[in-house]
Write a protein that holds these residues in place. Structure first.
Motif, short mmCIF file in Angstrom:
data_model
loop_
_atom_site.label_atom_id
_atom_site.label_comp_id
_atom_site.label_asym_id
_atom_site.label_seq_id
_atom_site.Cartn_x
_atom_site.Cartn_y
_atom_site.Cartn_z
N ALA A 40 0.85 -1.18 -0.04
CA ALA A 40 0.01 -0.10 -0.11
C ALA A 40 0.85 1.37 -0.10
CB ALA A 40 -0.88 0.04 1.25
N GLY A 41 2.11 1.03 0.32
CA GLY A 41 2.96 2.30 0.31
C GLY A 41 2.98 3.14 1.20
N MET A 42 2.69 2.54 2.45
CA MET A 42 2.64 3.15 3.95
C MET A 42 3.42 2.76 4.88
SD MET A 42 -1.39 2.69 5.10
CE MET A 42 -2.21 3.50 3.60
N GLY A 43 3.76 3.24 5.86
CA GLY A 43 4.43 2.68 7.22
C GLY A 43 3.35 1.86 7.70
N VAL A 44 3.99 0.78 8.71
CA VAL A 44 3.24 -0.21 9.31
C VAL A 44 2.55 0.53 10.53
CG1 VAL A 44 3.45 -2.15 10.90
CG2 VAL A 44 5.17 -1.87 8.77
N HIS A 45 3.02 1.62 11.33
CA HIS A 45 2.04 2.19 12.31
C HIS A 45 0.82 2.71 11.61
CE1 HIS A 45 1.17 4.07 15.89
NE2 HIS A 45 1.14 5.32 15.09
N GLU A 46 1.11 3.43 10.48
CA GLU A 46 0.10 4.20 9.58
C GLU A 46 -1.10 3.08 9.25
OE1 GLU A 46 -0.60 7.22 5.99
OE2 GLU A 46 1.12 6.28 6.22
N LEU A 47 -0.60 1.81 8.71
CA LEU A 47 -1.57 0.80 8.28
C LEU A 47 -2.23 0.14 9.23
CD1 LEU A 47 -2.23 -1.09 6.03
CD2 LEU A 47 -0.49 -2.73 6.85
N ARG A 48 -1.68 0.01 10.59
CA ARG A 48 -2.30 -0.56 11.67
C ARG A 48 -3.83 0.26 11.95
NH1 ARG A 48 0.18 -4.91 13.76
NH2 ARG A 48 2.32 -4.97 13.55
N ALA A 49 -3.54 1.57 11.99
CA ALA A 49 -4.55 2.53 12.35
C ALA A 49 -5.70 2.31 11.23
CB ALA A 49 -3.90 3.95 12.53
N VAL A 50 -5.29 2.19 9.99
CA VAL A 50 -6.30 2.05 8.91
C VAL A 50 -6.89 0.65 9.05
CG1 VAL A 50 -6.60 1.95 6.48
CG2 VAL A 50 -5.03 3.67 7.34
N LEU A 51 -6.23 -0.17 9.36
CA LEU A 51 -6.92 -1.45 9.51
C LEU A 51 -7.95 -1.76 10.71
CD1 LEU A 51 -3.84 -4.21 8.94
CD2 LEU A 51 -5.92 -3.64 7.51
N GLU A 52 -7.60 -0.80 11.76
CA GLU A 52 -8.32 -1.00 12.79
C GLU A 52 -9.74 -0.14 12.45
OE1 GLU A 52 -8.72 1.27 17.19
OE2 GLU A 52 -6.74 0.84 16.18
N ARG A 53 -9.76 0.93 11.44
CA ARG A 53 -11.05 1.54 11.18
C ARG A 53 -11.69 0.45 9.94
NH1 ARG A 53 -7.59 6.01 11.11
NH2 ARG A 53 -7.19 5.75 8.68
N LEU A 54 -11.15 -0.26 9.13
CA LEU A 54 -11.34 -1.23 8.16
C LEU A 54 -12.18 -2.51 8.78
CD1 LEU A 54 -8.96 -1.23 5.41
CD2 LEU A 54 -11.19 -0.29 5.25
N THR A 55 -11.48 -2.89 9.82
CA THR A 55 -12.04 -4.05 10.69
C THR A 55 -13.49 -3.75 11.40
OG1 THR A 55 -9.83 -4.98 10.91
CG2 THR A 55 -11.61 -6.00 12.38
N ALA A 56 -13.37 -2.54 11.88
CA ALA A 56 -14.68 -1.99 12.77
C ALA A 56 -15.75 -1.97 11.52
CB ALA A 56 -14.53 -0.70 13.32
N SER A 57 -15.57 -1.60 10.20
CA SER A 57 -16.42 -1.50 9.44
C SER A 57 -16.86 -2.81 8.65
CB SER A 57 -16.24 -0.40 8.18
OG SER A 57 -15.04 -0.79 7.40
N GLY A 58 -16.01 -3.85 9.13
CA GLY A 58 -16.33 -5.06 8.39
C GLY A 58 -15.64 -5.20 6.96
N MET A 59 -15.00 -4.32 6.68
CA MET A 59 -14.24 -4.46 5.03
C MET A 59 -13.20 -5.29 4.98
SD MET A 59 -14.67 -0.34 3.82
CE MET A 59 -13.90 -0.79 2.39
N VAL A 60 -12.41 -5.57 6.12
CA VAL A 60 -11.14 -6.75 6.10
C VAL A 60 -11.46 -7.35 7.40
CG1 VAL A 60 -9.87 -5.19 4.90
CG2 VAL A 60 -9.73 -5.05 7.31
N THR A 61 -10.85 -8.44 7.41
CA THR A 61 -10.76 -9.49 8.73
C THR A 61 -9.14 -9.84 8.70
OG1 THR A 61 -11.12 -11.43 7.51
CG2 THR A 61 -13.03 -10.49 8.47
N VAL A 62 -8.56 -9.68 10.04
CA VAL A 62 -7.31 -9.99 10.44
C VAL A 62 -7.16 -11.31 10.99
CG1 VAL A 62 -5.20 -9.29 11.57
CG2 VAL A 62 -6.82 -7.61 10.38
N ALA A 63 -6.32 -12.59 10.31
CA ALA A 63 -6.32 -13.77 11.05
C ALA A 63 -5.45 -13.70 12.16
CB ALA A 63 -5.89 -14.72 9.94
N GLU A 64 -5.27 -14.77 12.86
CA GLU A 64 -4.46 -14.88 14.15
C GLU A 64 -3.06 -14.92 13.64
OE1 GLU A 64 -5.25 -18.47 16.42
OE2 GLU A 64 -7.27 -17.80 17.09
#
Length: 326
Positions: A40-64
């Motif tokens: 995605a061309g972004m930092g890991v810390h920045e990505l984690r914040a985006v993933l948190e929002r995407l997970t909350a909206s049900g757009m992605v899931t993060v496996a164990e």
């Protein structure tokens, strides 16, 4: 990767970074956090914040094992559309509810006008200014419009000027009651106009004798001529409650004395032609008896048959009797 394409989901409430990560996950399913951040061309810390929002909206899931999977696009799109429609409906309701602001602003305007004239009376001079004031009051009326027209038949200009505003008011659900002089119905154009208003929901009554011109809007504002004998001089716009109450009482007395306008009506010449049709067989004799040309006589006969939905005169006479015209 940040410039991979224009945002497609922004109109559904999805931010640019969220769409970028979601589409990267669609293209490369199961990537871990670091690999997806690189894609995605972004930092890991920045990505984690985006993933948190995407997970909350049900757009992605993060496996164990931190493998990131994008939710099926059909499911995501349906959810986003439904959510956006709900937001838009709520916004529409807020906009509709804001209409009460009009009433508040109008109250301010009325207060200012009350203060501008003695005893809550505003003087408006000139036909154009009076017409504009009537249009304004009619446009903002919300409940009821009462009117008395004492001068018999209406001119073509008066009908043309009032018809659109009257129709618009009736469509808004205004209660419209109008009182006319009985002889106004002898004019074909006026009679047709009033019948049309009645068919669209207006209540119209006619009466003989003297009438006083007035317009009353929502029982809060009234308009009467400065000089009843010279209406062209202008009008008085009345806001004072006591005067409004007296005008309403006068209107109701007129109304009680009037007769409802039926859906059908005849001018005096039409009544005479109809009675002549019963007694006289030949058009020439009927026209001569009434003192009109044969062409005019036949025109009235044809118009009567059309209104009676009759194909010949005998049928027309029977239909006229059924309607109480004879």
């Amino acid at each position: 990767m940040r410039g991979m394409s224009e945002a497609e989901l922004s109109h559904l409430g999805v931010g640019a970074d969220e769409e970028l990560v979601y589409r990267s996950a669609l293209r490369s399913p199961g990537l871990g956090t670091e690999a997806l951040a690189l894609a995605a061309g972004m930092g890991v810390h920045e990505l984690r914040a985006v993933l948190e929002r995407l997970t909350a909206s049900g757009m992605v899931t993060v496996a164990e094992d931190e493998g990131i999977m994008a939710t099926d696009p059909f499911v995501v799109t349906e959810r986003l559309v439904e959510s956006r429609l709900t937001e838009l409906q709520a916004e529409i309701q807020r906009v509709i509810a804001a209409r009460h602001v009009v009433s508040v602003l109008l109250d301010d305007q009325r207060d200012g006008r009350r203060r501008s004239g003695p005893d809550g009376v505003e003087r408006v001079e000139g036909a154009d200014r009076v017409r504009a004031r009537i249009d304004e009051l009619a446009f903002f009326a919300r409940h009821e419009l009462l009117s008395v027209q004492p001068n018999g038949p209406l001119s073509a200009a008066a009908i043309e000027g009032a018809e659109e505003a009257d129709t618009r008011a009736l469509r808004r659900g205004l209660v419209m009651r109008t009182i006319m002089r009985s002889d106004a119905l002898q004019d074909r154009r006026t009679a047709d106009y009033l019948t049309g208003l009645s068919a669209r929901g207006a209540r119209i009554r006619t009466m003989d004798g003297p009438l006083e011109r007035m317009l009353i809007f929502d029982r809060r504002t009234a308009l009467v001529p400065i000089d009843p004998k010279e209406t062209g001089r202008g009008a008085l716009v009345v806001h004072q409650p006591g005067m409004i109450s007296s005008l309403i009482a006068l209107f109701e007395r007129f109304w009680s004395a009037g007769e409802d306008l039926g859906q059908e009506h005849l001018t005096e010449i039409e009544r005479r032609v109809l009675k002549t049709m019963v007694r006289v067989e030949k058009d020439e004799a009927g026209a001569r008896e009434l003192g009109i040309s044969i062409r005019t006589y036949r025109g009235h006969v044809a118009n009567l048959l059309r209104r009676l939905k009759a194909t010949h005169r005998t049928q027309g006479v029977l239909a006229a009797r059924d309607r109480g015209w004879l």
